[in-house]
Design a protein around this motif. Structure first.
Motif, short mmCIF file in Angstrom:
data_model
loop_
_atom_site.label_atom_id
_atom_site.label_comp_id
_atom_site.label_asym_id
_atom_site.label_seq_id
_atom_site.Cartn_x
_atom_site.Cartn_y
_atom_site.Cartn_z
N ILE B 279 10.04 -2.57 -6.89
CA ILE B 279 10.84 -1.78 -5.93
C ILE B 279 11.08 -2.48 -4.58
O ILE B 279 12.21 -2.48 -4.09
N ASP B 304 2.69 -1.24 -2.92
CA ASP B 304 3.51 -0.21 -3.56
C ASP B 304 3.97 0.87 -2.59
O ASP B 304 4.48 1.91 -3.02
N LYS B 305 3.82 0.63 -1.31
CA LYS B 305 4.31 1.62 -0.33
C LYS B 305 5.75 1.30 0.02
O LYS B 305 6.07 0.81 1.11
N SER B 306 6.62 1.61 -0.91
CA SER B 306 8.01 1.16 -0.73
C SER B 306 8.77 2.02 0.27
O SER B 306 9.73 1.54 0.88
#
Lengths: 322, 322
Positions: B279, B304-306
């Motif tokens: 992402i 994963d902290k998009s």
């Protein structure tokens, strides 16, 4: 600068729960589905397909499946106590739906009922569509496996469809085998023979073409675009909803809530469940066949032996009995 | 049935080692590279880009990199004792190559030298191209980051290129931000202003469009198509070689050896190294910017902290100093 695709008149149908349920046997928590609904609503997505509305009486092995496989109207009211802008959809399959389960629309949370069928069952599907239409629903007819349909079958089906009350007809690339050029020709053909129907596309990502095929549909003004958040769907999955939100030119679309859904739910889920561009699915896609053999392979220790798998599918006497 | 793309005149340049080396700091074993070479040869791939031919003297932090970052002709002879049909290519960057390192072609295993540059350095790149051309090599000019180039810069560059001896000019989508519609327009423009040059495309997969963008190039008769096995390349990676082999209409192409390479080497490698549709790379693609910020994010605990990442890149005063 890159160019966004002009998307006037296109609407997104998010299939994460329905098609994604084929990956995890519909084992989504109520919280997951509620978060998805509010995310999609905030993102500007027009429809959420919240599951199948088949009957458990008509399906074997139904006991183990999550509730999204056999949507119940009372249960749905508890999950979605407050309807937002995003409409709700359910899919039914020919021979697996009990028409008594379908309430009149004013008594149901559902807005859209979609009927999936193979080309030879278009007559049966249209009979169901007429019934749901009379009960007040928006309807679509989703013709699966179009890459395996002969021209005369298709032309015959067009005649029946043109006469029916169905709102929208879907081009479904069940095997993920079609290219943008294939989609372009099919859309033109559907427009020619069904000039009064709206069209939809449902893509699979076996050859990394789900988004590109959907962009062709956008370019040609196709009205309904199926997608799933993070591409979650059977086998190689679907067109990612976040890519449509990021690239379609419509001021109401906002990718951020979809990213939030991905961060919170989809990344952890993808650790446990598998979908996406995986070589055996690419192989069934290139060979234009159902992914069931690849899905079976992926549940064995040989899951990454793609050459053996390819050899098996392409050796004539083994694959087709010649 | 699906339709293969007619590919008369198209040739594949596999960049697994060169672009993939940006993922693993060129830490490929000799066996890996030898297996790749024989696989590509058996698959019918025309070129293998076996690395960079930059000079370690002109690059910081060069000590830790594998040998494919600074190709040495003697070493290359040990790796490839027997040349097969697949030709060998190397990439050089402006300001990082020592021209004394480039032997005359008859003394080298290399056939093709490609010069990568940004639009403002086309003059410098063409000077290098002329030199390599005189030493007997096939040459390409790879113009990077074309999505960030203004029209007048491009037209100016076309004038210089048209006068030069370069064989092939590449359209490089460095940020993976371009759609098939964008590629279509760019290819038409390059053809119009450079009617005597061959063209090439180098795609990135940030928005799952690398293969679809390459199919547009095939459709328009673009001569050189960059790809990587299993898509291995910087960040979101490249167009997968196996998808070209499976879908282009050329009787000499065979996908099976590429599947073999994937089973034996790429699947285990992908367990250790990361590339593909991830992402944060999608976010830099949609925002049409270099993936370096996403690559930095992926090496932290926040990988994963998009949403946070998206917010940072899209908050004007933070992202661009307004």
């Amino acid at each position: 600068m890159n160019a966004k695709a002009s998307a006037t008149g296109c609407q997104i149908v998010d299939c994460t729960i329905r098609d994604g349920g084929l990956v995890n046997n519909w084992d989504f928590s109520v919280e997951f589905v509620q978060d998805l609904y509010s995310s999609l609503n905030e993102a500007g997505v027009e429809y959420m397909e919240i599951g199948y509305k088949n009957s458990p009486k008509l399906l074997k092995g139904a006991d183990s499946a999550g509730p999204w496989r056999f949507l119940d109207d009372d249960f749905l009211r508890k999950v979605i106590p407050q309807k937002l802008d995003t409409k709700l959809s359910a899919l039914v399959d020919i021979g697996r739906v009990d028409e008594n389960d379908i309430l009149p629309r004013e008594e149901s949370l559902l807005d859209l009922i979609r009927v999936a069928c193979y080309i030879q069952d278009v007559d049966k599907a249209l009979a169901l569509v007429e019934l749901f239409h009379e009960r007040g629903y928006e309807t679509t007819l989703n013709i699966m496996a179009l890459s395996n349909v002969m021209e005369h079958q298709l032309l015959e089906a067009f005649k029946e469809i043109a006469k029916s009350k169905v709102d929208t007809v879907y081009i479904v690339d069940s095997y993920g085998s079609l290219t943008p050029a294939d989609f372009s020709l099919l859309i033109d053909k559907f427009r020619k023979y069904l000039p009064k129907k709206r069209l939809g596309v449902h893509t699979h990502n076996n050859m990394q073409l789900a988004f590109a095929n959907t962009l062709i549909a956008v370019d040609k003004g196709v009205e309904l675009l199926d997608a799933s958040v993070y591409g979650m769907g059977r086998a190689a999955g679907n067109c990612p909803t976040e890519l449509l939100l990021a690239n379609l030119k419509n001021p109401k679309y906002n990718v951020r809530p979809a990213l939030d859904m991905i961060d919170k739910h989809m990344i952890p889920l993808r650790e446990k469940e598998e979908w996406g561009y995986i070589i055996p699915y690419m192989v069934t896609g290139m060979l234009d066949e159902h992914p069931r053999s690849a899905m079976a392979l992926r549940s064995t220790a040989d899951k990454d032996k793609s050459v053996d798998f390819y050899d098996k599918l392409t050796t004539p006497e083994v694959a087709h009995g010649n």
